[in-house]
Design a protein around this motif. Structure first.
Motif, PDB file in Angstrom:
ATOM      1  N   THR C   2      39.224  19.338  74.324  1.00 14.55           N
ATOM      2  CA  THR C   2      38.215  19.671  75.310  1.00 14.55           C
ATOM      3  C   THR C   2      38.459  21.057  75.872  1.00 14.55           C
ATOM      4  OG1 THR C   2      38.181  17.350  75.870  1.00 14.55           O
ATOM      5  CG2 THR C   2      37.131  18.832  77.428  1.00 14.55           C
ATOM      6  N   GLU C   3      37.353  21.676  76.245  1.00 15.17           N
ATOM      7  CA  GLU C   3      37.416  22.993  76.842  1.00 15.17           C
ATOM      8  C   GLU C   3      37.202  22.824  78.340  1.00 15.17           C
ATOM      9  OE1 GLU C   3      35.563  26.481  74.284  1.00 15.17           O
ATOM     10  OE2 GLU C   3      34.197  25.661  75.749  1.00 15.17           O
ATOM     11  N   VAL C   4      38.034  23.445  79.140  1.00 11.36           N
ATOM     12  CA  VAL C   4      37.866  23.333  80.588  1.00 11.36           C
ATOM     13  C   VAL C   4      37.389  24.667  81.107  1.00 11.36           C
ATOM     14  CG1 VAL C   4      39.018  22.910  82.785  1.00 11.36           C
ATOM     15  CG2 VAL C   4      39.744  21.683  80.737  1.00 11.36           C
ATOM     16  N   SER C   5      36.379  24.651  81.956  1.00  3.30           N
ATOM     17  CA  SER C   5      36.078  25.925  82.590  1.00  3.30           C
ATOM     18  C   SER C   5      35.803  25.756  84.071  1.00  3.30           C
ATOM     19  CB  SER C   5      34.956  26.658  81.852  1.00  3.30           C
ATOM     20  OG  SER C   5      33.725  26.164  82.240  1.00  3.30           O
ATOM     21  N   LEU C   6      36.456  26.602  84.844  1.00  3.20           N
ATOM     22  CA  LEU C   6      36.266  26.628  86.292  1.00  3.20           C
ATOM     23  C   LEU C   6      35.338  27.800  86.573  1.00  3.20           C
ATOM     24  CD1 LEU C   6      40.022  26.302  87.348  1.00  3.20           C
ATOM     25  CD2 LEU C   6      38.440  24.507  86.656  1.00  3.20           C
ATOM     26  N   ARG C   7      34.267  27.525  87.286  1.00  4.56           N
ATOM     27  CA  ARG C   7      33.315  28.601  87.551  1.00  4.56           C
ATOM     28  C   ARG C   7      33.180  28.820  89.053  1.00  4.56           C
ATOM     29  NH1 ARG C   7      29.374  26.365  82.856  1.00  4.56           N
ATOM     30  NH2 ARG C   7      30.975  26.574  81.248  1.00  4.56           N
ATOM     31  N   SER C   8      33.660  29.959  89.498  1.00  7.10           N
ATOM     32  CA  SER C   8      33.586  30.354  90.914  1.00  7.10           C
ATOM     33  C   SER C   8      34.022  29.219  91.821  1.00  7.10           C
ATOM     34  CB  SER C   8      32.172  30.778  91.294  1.00  7.10           C
ATOM     35  OG  SER C   8      31.742  31.767  90.438  1.00  7.10           O
ATOM     36  N   LEU C   9      35.124  28.605  91.480  1.00  7.75           N
ATOM     37  CA  LEU C   9      35.613  27.452  92.233  1.00  7.75           C
ATOM     38  C   LEU C   9      36.078  27.897  93.616  1.00  7.75           C
ATOM     39  CD1 LEU C   9      36.003  24.506  91.512  1.00  7.75           C
ATOM     40  CD2 LEU C   9      38.386  25.022  91.022  1.00  7.75           C
ATOM     41  N   LEU C  19      40.991  28.325  98.013  1.00 10.54           N
ATOM     42  CA  LEU C  19      40.609  28.924  96.736  1.00 10.54           C
ATOM     43  C   LEU C  19      39.419  29.833  96.979  1.00 10.54           C
ATOM     44  CD1 LEU C  19      40.743  25.881  94.281  1.00 10.54           C
ATOM     45  CD2 LEU C  19      42.439  27.681  94.567  1.00 10.54           C
ATOM     46  N   LYS C  20      39.563  31.106  96.554  1.00 14.42           N
ATOM     47  CA  LYS C  20      38.481  32.065  96.795  1.00 14.42           C
ATOM     48  C   LYS C  20      37.734  32.324  95.500  1.00 14.42           C
ATOM     49  CE  LYS C  20      41.541  34.242 100.146  1.00 14.42           C
ATOM     50  NZ  LYS C  20      42.580  35.286 100.229  1.00 14.42           N
ATOM     51  N   ALA C  21      36.822  31.429  95.156  1.00 12.21           N
ATOM     52  CA  ALA C  21      35.957  31.621  93.996  1.00 12.21           C
ATOM     53  C   ALA C  21      36.726  32.001  92.729  1.00 12.21           C
ATOM     54  CB  ALA C  21      34.893  32.677  94.305  1.00 12.21           C
ATOM     55  N   ILE C  22      37.569  31.103  92.242  1.00 13.63           N
ATOM     56  CA  ILE C  22      38.306  31.444  91.026  1.00 13.63           C
ATOM     57  C   ILE C  22      37.536  30.961  89.793  1.00 13.63           C
ATOM     58  CG2 ILE C  22      40.554  31.376  92.176  1.00 13.63           C
ATOM     59  CD1 ILE C  22      41.051  28.751  90.677  1.00 13.63           C
ATOM     60  N   SER C  23      37.653  31.741  88.717  1.00 14.17           N
ATOM     61  CA  SER C  23      37.024  31.393  87.446  1.00 14.17           C
ATOM     62  C   SER C  23      38.079  31.446  86.358  1.00 14.17           C
ATOM     63  CB  SER C  23      35.888  32.369  87.115  1.00 14.17           C
ATOM     64  OG  SER C  23      34.850  32.193  88.057  1.00 14.17           O
ATOM     65  N   LEU C  24      38.040  30.451  85.478  1.00 11.08           N
ATOM     66  CA  LEU C  24      39.059  30.387  84.434  1.00 11.08           C
ATOM     67  C   LEU C  24      38.512  29.531  83.298  1.00 11.08           C
ATOM     68  CD1 LEU C  24      42.114  30.908  83.688  1.00 11.08           C
ATOM     69  CD2 LEU C  24      42.581  28.658  84.665  1.00 11.08           C
ATOM     70  N   ASP C  25      38.730  29.997  82.057  1.00  7.27           N
ATOM     71  CA  ASP C  25      38.346  29.191  80.906  1.00  7.27           C
ATOM     72  C   ASP C  25      39.586  28.822  80.121  1.00  7.27           C
ATOM     73  OD1 ASP C  25      35.373  28.979  80.786  1.00  7.27           O
ATOM     74  OD2 ASP C  25      35.591  31.155  81.032  1.00  7.27           O
ATOM     75  N   VAL C  26      39.736  27.556  79.834  1.00  4.51           N
ATOM     76  CA  VAL C  26      40.859  27.078  79.044  1.00  4.51           C
ATOM     77  C   VAL C  26      40.280  26.532  77.747  1.00  4.51           C
ATOM     78  CG1 VAL C  26      42.849  25.539  78.996  1.00  4.51           C
ATOM     79  CG2 VAL C  26      42.057  26.456  81.177  1.00  4.51           C
ATOM     80  N   THR C  27      40.749  27.066  76.607  1.00 10.76           N
ATOM     81  CA  THR C  27      40.131  26.659  75.344  1.00 10.76           C
ATOM     82  C   THR C  27      40.783  25.415  74.768  1.00 10.76           C
ATOM     83  OG1 THR C  27      41.594  28.073  74.090  1.00 10.76           O
ATOM     84  CG2 THR C  27      39.506  29.036  74.788  1.00 10.76           C
ATOM     85  N   HIS C  28      40.200  24.944  73.643  1.00 16.04           N
ATOM     86  CA  HIS C  28      40.674  23.730  72.982  1.00 16.04           C
ATOM     87  C   HIS C  28      42.168  23.779  72.710  1.00 16.04           C
ATOM     88  CE1 HIS C  28      36.535  22.669  72.295  1.00 16.04           C
ATOM     89  NE2 HIS C  28      36.315  23.848  71.744  1.00 16.04           N
ATOM     90  N   GLY C  29      42.877  22.797  73.173  1.00 15.00           N
ATOM     91  CA  GLY C  29      44.290  22.675  72.821  1.00 15.00           C
ATOM     92  C   GLY C  29      45.201  23.712  73.438  1.00 15.00           C
ATOM     93  N   GLU C  30      44.682  24.499  74.349  1.00 12.11           N
ATOM     94  CA  GLU C  30      45.493  25.547  74.946  1.00 12.11           C
ATOM     95  C   GLU C  30      46.414  24.972  76.029  1.00 12.11           C
ATOM     96  OE1 GLU C  30      44.818  30.094  76.628  1.00 12.11           O
ATOM     97  OE2 GLU C  30      43.335  28.566  77.042  1.00 12.11           O
ATOM     98  N   PHE C  31      47.586  25.572  76.184  1.00 11.56           N
ATOM     99  CA  PHE C  31      48.522  25.196  77.250  1.00 11.56           C
ATOM    100  C   PHE C  31      48.526  26.336  78.259  1.00 11.56           C
ATOM    101  CE2 PHE C  31      52.453  22.563  78.095  1.00 11.56           C
ATOM    102  CZ  PHE C  31      52.773  23.169  79.294  1.00 11.56           C
ATOM    103  N   VAL C  32      47.955  26.075  79.421  1.00 11.06           N
ATOM    104  CA  VAL C  32      47.844  27.120  80.433  1.00 11.06           C
ATOM    105  C   VAL C  32      48.688  26.748  81.643  1.00 11.06           C
ATOM    106  CG1 VAL C  32      46.272  28.136  82.119  1.00 11.06           C
ATOM    107  CG2 VAL C  32      45.591  27.973  79.740  1.00 11.06           C
ATOM    108  N   SER C  33      49.482  27.681  82.144  1.00  7.89           N
ATOM    109  CA  SER C  33      50.266  27.431  83.349  1.00  7.89           C
ATOM    110  C   SER C  33      49.640  28.134  84.531  1.00  7.89           C
ATOM    111  CB  SER C  33      51.682  27.976  83.195  1.00  7.89           C
ATOM    112  OG  SER C  33      52.366  27.227  82.249  1.00  7.89           O
ATOM    113  N   LEU C  34      49.571  27.431  85.649  1.00  8.89           N
ATOM    114  CA  LEU C  34      49.202  28.082  86.899  1.00  8.89           C
ATOM    115  C   LEU C  34      50.514  28.368  87.628  1.00  8.89           C
ATOM    116  CD1 LEU C  34      46.262  25.809  88.119  1.00  8.89           C
ATOM    117  CD2 LEU C  34      46.197  27.764  86.572  1.00  8.89           C
ATOM    118  N   LEU C  35      50.794  29.656  87.826  1.00 11.04           N
ATOM    119  CA  LEU C  35      52.078  30.062  88.379  1.00 11.04           C
ATOM    120  C   LEU C  35      51.851  30.810  89.684  1.00 11.04           C
ATOM    121  CD1 LEU C  35      55.196  30.624  87.981  1.00 11.04           C
ATOM    122  CD2 LEU C  35      54.511  32.706  86.783  1.00 11.04           C
TER     123      LEU C  35
END
Lengths: 279, 259, 360
Positions: C2-9, C19-35
């Motif tokens: 699955t693809e996750v996308s945060l739009r102006s969250l 959270l001040k309007a964050i946008s982020l796209d995470v693609t299929h099978g990607e491992f993303v860290s929030l640091l």
């Protein structure tokens, strides 16, 4: 939406407390200012007769200081008896703690009537203590243990001791054992540690326990009437007398409020005197 | 210090004896074979228990008290648990106010609360005849005990456990029933036992609000004790102590050791 | 997958913005860290994705379907909590079966899937134990298996290694990474530990004050930080503030104290408004070499020397201030020695003007 759903959880209890505690206490306040009437609990209109009646008759007025003194004596006895016990349980090994805890809680699990009754068996003229002393030849006439303030304070202290030990215990258990070790490493002896560290840190528990026991003691009814017989007349006994036996509701309410306000003042002064700067 | 320590130990032992003495003495007195509460007892016998078992007044009082306690506990259990859930999870900065509010019946002198309820029920024209006042009073007296016990078991819990259940597909209700409820069961049962005992033993509320007709056990016992000195009252007391003991032990066996 | 996308969250608590309007796209099978440091909004972001926090504004999409209004239980996520949040009254098997029961999977399938998940995390011998009888690492693996056995669309991990001791943490790091690759599940991982983020992720998202400061591959975040704050948060950074001698298409020339010129390659960093007369340059400790006195581009004196096993850490006093340098253990330099520092211009990284953000 979330908040609304959550508030549904508290709504029934909030309603219950408001309707059946807050409103009734307001009713007592109003009742104390109602006019008196013969043959009926209360009459038409309002007056301060109830309050006048209390202060103008020494029989009633003098019961107040003696009730407060009785409460204070009970509190003091509870503190003296309860502190070593709380300290003991707080430092006891796991195995013993459960048993000791059980002993302290045991009076709570037995009704107040039964407990007071137990004291009449112990303290009566032909009761356990007097009978034993007489059989041992130590006394000729029974000691006056019951139907006086001594017996009432003793029995009240027993009845309310758990309410002293529990807050003491919780404040003692919240003390980090490292604090005592730190004091020791700084060169303090055991008694000094108690005087300078343990006792001051347990003050919130002392305060809570004392207030609780005092309030419970001055408003108790069963113990003074069973152990005190007709000789010890506390204000609470007189309140019930006026309300239930004499059907004088405004007078009884006024008396109850005077007692509550006086007790509140005592508690306030006590809290002021034992105020802690660090909490 | 060397002398103080044994002295302190003796003092402590005396206090423990002081705590247990009146209860033990009642039990011993109930076994007295004589007609009066004399000491030392005139031989051991169970005759006063037989007298008690043939005395409808006390038997009815016990049954009445038990029914009242069971009903009050059931209502308090539901309301108190809800209040506790609110207090531990949603109260936020109002937490202290909520806590004091729910504990009011415990903080305020029972006899005064009883009087207040008496007046209140008369003012609204209900009076004490229908036992509604008595029942309400018992719910009020038991509520804080449920609240305190459930709080303890909820506060020790990791909130994310219920959240974890949600991520696994459980609805709010299912998560509560399958995860939270089993975890707070010990708190609920302890609270319920406490509440039952409090209701069973409470005096002030029952004394003022009992109305006419049958009365709870403590009132019946109190009335009896004012004029009688036979060991029958001791037998009744012993039975009520035993009932409490059985209840506590049963709850401990059922819910105590798990987790 | 699955693809996750945060739009102006956006998430407000009262008037404060978590959270001040964050946008982020995470693609299929990607491992993303929030640091990021605590309070930067990384956990809030995760809670919003899980559905435990209502979002104030914006959208969260799984495969382009807006799930912002769905309840947590309907989002099809697997989540591992910092405390593991295992059900203490259920055995390992019961814990793993819970999610499948909620999905009304037939009993036989549940048994099969639980068994294979248990195999996957090597917990088969512990099937009938209660969580309390497991070690921290084992509990961790149960939590992971419980989240994965339901075959969720995405996997969320909230500081899952924070409660483990150092050695176990290194082990679990590799274990989680391998497992994620094997299953191929889109994963979002929250951590405040830059080492974890670096070693495990395909992409690191650095967050400060409810905003995304940089989202890039671990190497890029480390070697080409978007700001001085990122540079300092991710690893040790020496920041040199140097005068500019000239600039052209090939890059910028700066001068070290003592007059040695350094040519810095151009970068994506925004150019300064007006005539740039000074440039802030980042050099990582291992990118500076210690040489003999009189050699290198910058003279210095060893102030502190710490042996740390694999390498030696030095604090070197220079005209550009104290610099942090690491060197091999074979080098024999003592405190008080005069040394020369040598820079590889290709590995120096110019930083954008720190003015818009408050340099720490």
């Amino acid at each position: 939406m979330k908040r609304f759903r959550a508030s549904l959880l508290i709504a029934p209890v909030a309603a219950l407390i408001f309707v059946f505690v807050i409103l009734p206490y307001v009713t007592v306040l109003i009742m104390s200012f109602r006019a008196t009437a013969d043959g009926q609990p209360y009459g038409q209109g309002f007056s301060v007769e109830g309050y006048q009646q209390f202060f103008s008759q020494p029989y009633y007025a003098l019961s107040l200081p003696s009730s407060l003194a009785l409460g204070m004596a009970t509190t003091l006895v509870c503190l003296i008896l309860g502190y070593p016990i709380a300290l003991h349980i707080a430092t006891a090994s796991r195995k013993w703690r459960g048993l000791l805890y059980g002993i302290v809680l045991s009076p709570l699990l037995v009704g107040i009537v039964v407990r007071s009754y137990g004291w009449t068996i112990l303290l009566g003229n032909s009761g356990v203590i007097n009978a034993t002393l007489r059989n041992l030849g130590l006394i000729d006439r029974p000691l006056p243990l019951m139907y006086n303030n001594f017996g009432v304070v003793l029995a009240l202290a027993h009845v309310f001791l758990p309410f002293m030990v529990l807050p003491l215990l919780s404040s003692l258990q919240s003390i980090d054992p490292a604090i005592a070790q730190a004091a020791r490493s700084l060169g303090a002896r055991r008694f000094t540690i108690f005087r300078r560290v343990t006792f001051p840190v347990s003050m919130p528990g002392v305060q809570a326990g004392c207030i609780l026991v005092f309030v419970l003691a001055i408003s108790s009814y069963v113990t003074p009437s069973l152990v005190g017989g007709m000789r010890v007349k506390t204000t609470t006994l007189l309140v019930i007398d006026a309300l239930i036996d004499q059907y004088q509701w405004p007078f009884g309410s006024a008396m109850a409020l005077i007692l509550a306000v006086s007790a509140g003042l005592v508690v306030l002064i006590f809290a002021r005197l034992t105020r802690m700067k660090w909490t | 210090m060397r002398i103080a320590t044994p002295l302190l130990a003796v003092f402590r032992t005396l206090v423990y004896v002081f705590l247990l003495a009146p209860i033990l003495v009642v039990v011993l007195a109930s076994l007295n074979a004589g007609n009066f509460l004399t000491f030392p007892p005139q031989g051991l016998s169970l005759r006063w228990f037989w007298t008690f078992l043939n005395n409808d007044i006390f038997l009815n009082a016990i049954a009445y008290s038990a029914t009242l306690a069971a009903c009050a506990t059931a209502v308090s259990l539901v309301l108190g648990t809800m209040a506790s859930l609110y207090f531990t999870r949603h109260a936020g900065k109002h937490a202290e106010a909520v806590r004091i509010g729910v504990l009011l019946p415990l903080i305020l002198p029972e006899i005064l609360t009883a009087i207040a309820l008496l007046f209140f029920f008369y003012e609204i024209g209900v009076g004490t005849e229908h036992k509604i006042a008595l029942f309400t009073g018992h719910v009020l007296m038991t509520l804080p005990f449920i609240f305190l016990n459930v709080n303890t078991s909820l506060q020790g819990r990791d909130d994310s456990i219920e959240l974890a259940a949600r991520t696994l597909g459980a609805s709010r209700y299912t998560a509560f029933r399958r995860v939270t409820l089993p975890l707070i069961a010990p708190g609920l049962s302890t609270g319920a036992v406490f509440a039952f005992i409090i209701s069973f033993d409470t005096f002030g509320i029952s004394f003022i609000l009992k109305g006419t007709g049958s009365a709870p056990l403590p009132i019946q016992l109190f009335d009896y004790l004012r004029f009688n000195f036979t060991p029958e009252a001791a037998a009744v007391s012993t039975v009520s102590i035993l009932m409490t003991l059985v209840l506590v032990v049963a709850a401990d066996l059922l819910f105590g050791r798990r987790d | 997958m699955t693809e996750v996308s945060l739009r102006s969250l956006q998430k407000l608590y009262g008037k404060t913005a978590a959270l001040k309007a964050i946008s982020l796209d995470v693609t299929h099978g990607e491992f993303v860290s929030l640091l990021g440091p605590s309070g930067c909004g990384k956990s809030t972001t995760l809670k919003c994705i899980a559905g435990f926090e209502d979002i104030t504004d914006g959208r969260i999409c799984f495969d382009n379907k807006d799930i912002s209004r769905k309840l947590p239980e309907d989002r099809d996520i697997g989540m591992v909590f910092q405390s593991y949040a295992l059900f203490p009254h259920m055995t390992v098997t019961q814990n793993l079966a819970f999610g499948l029961e909620m999905r009304r999977v037939p009993k036989a399938d549940i048994a099969r899937r639980v068994a294979s998940a248990m195999e996957m995390v090597q917990l088969t011998p512990y099937a009938d134990r209660y969580p309390k009888a497991l070690s921290g690492g084992q509990q961790q693996r149960v939590a992971l298996a419980r989240a994965l056995v339901i075959e969720p669309a995405i996997l969320l991990l909230d500081e899952p290694l924070a409660n483990l001791d150092a050695k176990l943490r290194d082990e679990m790091r590799g274990f989680i990474r391998d497992l994620q690759k094997r299953v191929g599940i889109t994963t979002i991982y929250v951590t405040h530990d830059q080492n974890e983020a670096m070693t495990m992720s395909d992409r690191v998202v650095v967050m400060f004050d409810g905003e995304i400061a940089q989202a890039a591959a671990p190497e890029d975040v480390y070697n080409r930080p978007a700001s001085e704050r990122v540079a300092r948060f991710v690893g040790n950074a020496n920041i040199l503030d140097l005068p500019v001698a000239g600039a052209d298409a090939q890059g910028t020339t700066v001068t070290l104290p003592g007059g040695t010129p350094l040519h810095i390659a151009p970068c994506a960093a925004p150019a300064r408004a007006g005539a740039p007369d000074r440039l802030r340059v980042m050099a990582r400790p291992e990118q500076i070499t210690l040489t003999g006195p009189g050699l290198g581009q910058l003279p210095g004196r060893i102030e502190k020397r710490y042996f740390s096993g694999g390498h030696v850490e030095y604090t070197v006093a220079t005209e550009c201030g104290a610099l942090f340098v690491t060197g091999p253990t074979t080098q024999h330099v003592s405190e008080g020695d005069t040394v020369g520092l040598s820079f590889d211009p290709a590995r120096l990284w110019p930083l954008p003007d720190p003015a818009p953000e408050r340099a720490q």
